[in-house]
Design a protein around this motif. Structure first.
Motif, PDB file in Angstrom:
ATOM      1  N   GLN A  24       8.690   8.801  45.155  1.00 11.24           N
ATOM      2  CA  GLN A  24       7.938   7.847  44.316  1.00 11.24           C
ATOM      3  C   GLN A  24       6.662   8.458  43.746  1.00 11.24           C
ATOM      4  O   GLN A  24       5.936   7.784  43.013  1.00 11.24           O
ATOM      5  CB  GLN A  24       7.575   6.587  45.127  1.00 11.24           C
ATOM      6  CG  GLN A  24       8.777   5.806  45.645  1.00 11.24           C
ATOM      7  CD  GLN A  24       9.725   5.395  44.524  1.00 11.24           C
ATOM      8  OE1 GLN A  24       9.295   5.032  43.432  1.00 11.24           O
ATOM      9  NE2 GLN A  24      11.021   5.476  44.780  1.00 11.24           N
ATOM     10  N   GLN A  25       6.353   9.707  44.128  1.00 11.56           N
ATOM     11  CA  GLN A  25       5.094  10.297  43.671  1.00 11.56           C
ATOM     12  C   GLN A  25       5.277  11.727  43.158  1.00 11.56           C
ATOM     13  O   GLN A  25       6.048  12.506  43.716  1.00 11.56           O
ATOM     14  CB  GLN A  25       4.063  10.306  44.822  1.00 11.56           C
ATOM     15  CG  GLN A  25       3.701   8.888  45.253  1.00 11.56           C
ATOM     16  CD  GLN A  25       2.554   8.840  46.232  1.00 11.56           C
ATOM     17  OE1 GLN A  25       2.373   9.762  47.036  1.00 11.56           O
ATOM     18  NE2 GLN A  25       1.783   7.773  46.175  1.00 11.56           N
ATOM     19  N   HIS A  55      -0.342   5.331  36.234  1.00 11.64           N
ATOM     20  CA  HIS A  55       0.368   6.131  37.239  1.00 11.64           C
ATOM     21  C   HIS A  55      -0.589   6.767  38.257  1.00 11.64           C
ATOM     22  O   HIS A  55      -0.145   7.326  39.255  1.00 11.64           O
ATOM     23  CB  HIS A  55       1.246   7.196  36.561  1.00 11.64           C
ATOM     24  CG  HIS A  55       0.519   8.316  35.892  1.00 11.64           C
ATOM     25  ND1 HIS A  55       1.124   9.533  35.632  1.00 11.64           N
ATOM     26  CD2 HIS A  55      -0.749   8.427  35.427  1.00 11.64           C
ATOM     27  CE1 HIS A  55       0.246  10.340  35.031  1.00 11.64           C
ATOM     28  NE2 HIS A  55      -0.883   9.690  34.907  1.00 11.64           N
ATOM     29  N   VAL A  95      -2.738   7.653  41.295  1.00 10.73           N
ATOM     30  CA  VAL A  95      -2.811   7.246  42.704  1.00 10.73           C
ATOM     31  C   VAL A  95      -4.127   7.729  43.301  1.00 10.73           C
ATOM     32  O   VAL A  95      -4.947   6.940  43.749  1.00 10.73           O
ATOM     33  CB  VAL A  95      -1.615   7.783  43.522  1.00 10.73           C
ATOM     34  CG1 VAL A  95      -1.746   7.425  44.998  1.00 10.73           C
ATOM     35  CG2 VAL A  95      -0.297   7.251  42.953  1.00 10.73           C
ATOM     36  N   LYS A 144       2.159   8.132  40.394  1.00 11.90           N
ATOM     37  CA  LYS A 144       3.468   7.507  40.611  1.00 11.90           C
ATOM     38  C   LYS A 144       4.487   8.255  39.764  1.00 11.90           C
ATOM     39  O   LYS A 144       4.187   8.618  38.612  1.00 11.90           O
ATOM     40  CB  LYS A 144       3.425   6.039  40.186  1.00 11.90           C
ATOM     41  CG  LYS A 144       2.474   5.196  41.027  1.00 11.90           C
ATOM     42  CD  LYS A 144       2.316   3.807  40.428  1.00 11.90           C
ATOM     43  CE  LYS A 144       1.205   3.053  41.142  1.00 11.90           C
ATOM     44  NZ  LYS A 144       0.742   1.865  40.384  1.00 11.90           N
ATOM     45  N   SER A 145       5.671   8.489  40.297  1.00 15.85           N
ATOM     46  CA  SER A 145       6.694   9.207  39.528  1.00 15.85           C
ATOM     47  C   SER A 145       7.156   8.321  38.370  1.00 15.85           C
ATOM     48  O   SER A 145       7.441   7.139  38.560  1.00 15.85           O
ATOM     49  CB  SER A 145       7.874   9.573  40.429  1.00 15.85           C
ATOM     50  OG  SER A 145       8.352   8.428  41.084  1.00 15.85           O
ATOM     51  N   HIS A 193       8.619   3.022  36.176  1.00 10.36           N
ATOM     52  CA  HIS A 193       8.456   3.252  37.617  1.00 10.36           C
ATOM     53  C   HIS A 193       8.886   1.978  38.328  1.00 10.36           C
ATOM     54  O   HIS A 193       8.294   0.918  38.105  1.00 10.36           O
ATOM     55  CB  HIS A 193       6.993   3.574  37.944  1.00 10.36           C
ATOM     56  CG  HIS A 193       6.716   3.783  39.403  1.00 10.36           C
ATOM     57  ND1 HIS A 193       6.999   4.973  40.045  1.00 10.36           N
ATOM     58  CD2 HIS A 193       6.214   2.951  40.335  1.00 10.36           C
ATOM     59  CE1 HIS A 193       6.661   4.858  41.327  1.00 10.36           C
ATOM     60  NE2 HIS A 193       6.184   3.642  41.522  1.00 10.36           N
ATOM     61  N   GLN A 194       9.905   2.070  39.145  1.00 11.65           N
ATOM     62  CA  GLN A 194      10.408   0.920  39.903  1.00 11.65           C
ATOM     63  C   GLN A 194      10.585  -0.307  39.010  1.00 11.65           C
ATOM     64  O   GLN A 194      10.146  -1.402  39.356  1.00 11.65           O
ATOM     65  CB  GLN A 194       9.467   0.610  41.070  1.00 11.65           C
ATOM     66  CG  GLN A 194       9.400   1.754  42.065  1.00 11.65           C
ATOM     67  CD  GLN A 194       8.446   1.509  43.224  1.00 11.65           C
ATOM     68  OE1 GLN A 194       7.544   0.662  43.144  1.00 11.65           O
ATOM     69  NE2 GLN A 194       8.638   2.234  44.298  1.00 11.65           N
TER      70      GLN A 194
END
Ligand code: UDP
Length: 236
Positions: free
Chosen positions: A22-23, A69, A71, A82-83, A183-184
């Protein structure tokens, strides 16, 4: 957090995998390029300055309710993000005519626009990032209509937040470029926000405090980036 395989290298940044799917880790380089990479140079510490400046802008946007994105900052040149699955559309927001818009439309550089303009270009260096519109975006399935609605509303909100914040520091936000990604299941802001991707003019003198100093051989490039950072950090 482990720095894994490099998955992307652009003109100013490298992106690495981490042990968390996720990152990603973004590393800011000192390389400066303009005119599709025809003009190239290394500007000492540019990567450090853009990492700091992007972190400040992303932090501000998060505080104001815009998901980015970003973090955390992990070193002087690296931030954890965030990926994202990047949407290959560059979103340009303009408050004042400058650069390619001035050339294309014959508007004198510095002329205020009656309404904020949003432009899109296809993120493709080989094709020189051609300008596109919604029809192209849907025809090429680059993004869905709901995603574009989110992106445009977000771009305008970001413009309002950054314009007000910078005005306070004596900086006029002329125009800037944003990139968004998935992302998600959400569309969020990615890339960077720095003098490489924005036009910043000193509000009283009109002096350029951005990459145009490099593009136009005005000198004092890094000094201008440092000045932007000094103004932003000075009042934190
Ligand atoms: N921009 C960018 N990357 C690009 C193209 C533009 O970051 O590939 C930024 C640029 O720094 C400026 C704004 O987007 O703040 C508008 O740029 P313009 O279309 O005027 O192109 P330029 O004159 O910079 O080539």
């Amino acid at each position: 957090m482990e720095k894994g395989k490099m998955i992307y290298e652009g003109k100013a940044k490298k992106v690495f995998k981490t042990d968390d799917p996720q990152q990603f880790l973004v590393e800011f380089k000192d390389d400066a390029t303009a005119f599709d990479g025809v003009k190239k140079d290394k500007l000492e510490d540019k990567g450090i300055l853009n990492n700091r400046l992007s972190a400040i802008f992303f932090g501000l946007l998060e505080t104001e309710g815009v998901e980015t994105h970003y973090v955390k900052t992990v070193s002087e040149r690296e931030m954890l993000v965030k990926s994202l699955e990047i949407i290959p559309v560059e979103v340009i927001v303009r408050n004042i005519a400058a650069g390619s818009m001035s050339k294309r439309l014959g508007l004198p550089e510095g002329e205020a626009l009656n309404k904020t303009v949003i432009e899109f270009s296809l993120k493709d260096d080989e094709l020189h990032d051609p300008m596109i519109n919604h029809y192209h975006i849907y025809a090429m399935d680059l993004a869905k209509a709901e995603e574009m609605a989110t992106i445009e509303a977000s771009a305008l909100k970001i413009n309002d937040i950054l314009t007000a914040y910078l005005k306070d520091k004596g900086i006029t936000l002329v125009d800037f470029k944003l990139e968004f990604g998935r992302h998600q299941g959400r569309v969020i802001l990615g890339d960077e926000i720095s003098p490489d991707t924005c036009r910043f003019w000193d509000s009283s003198s009109g002096e350029k405090l951005d990459k145009d100093r490099f593009r136009r051989d005005l000198g004092g490039v890094i000094e201008a980036y440092r000045e932007v950072l000094r103004r932003l950090e000075g009042s934190e």
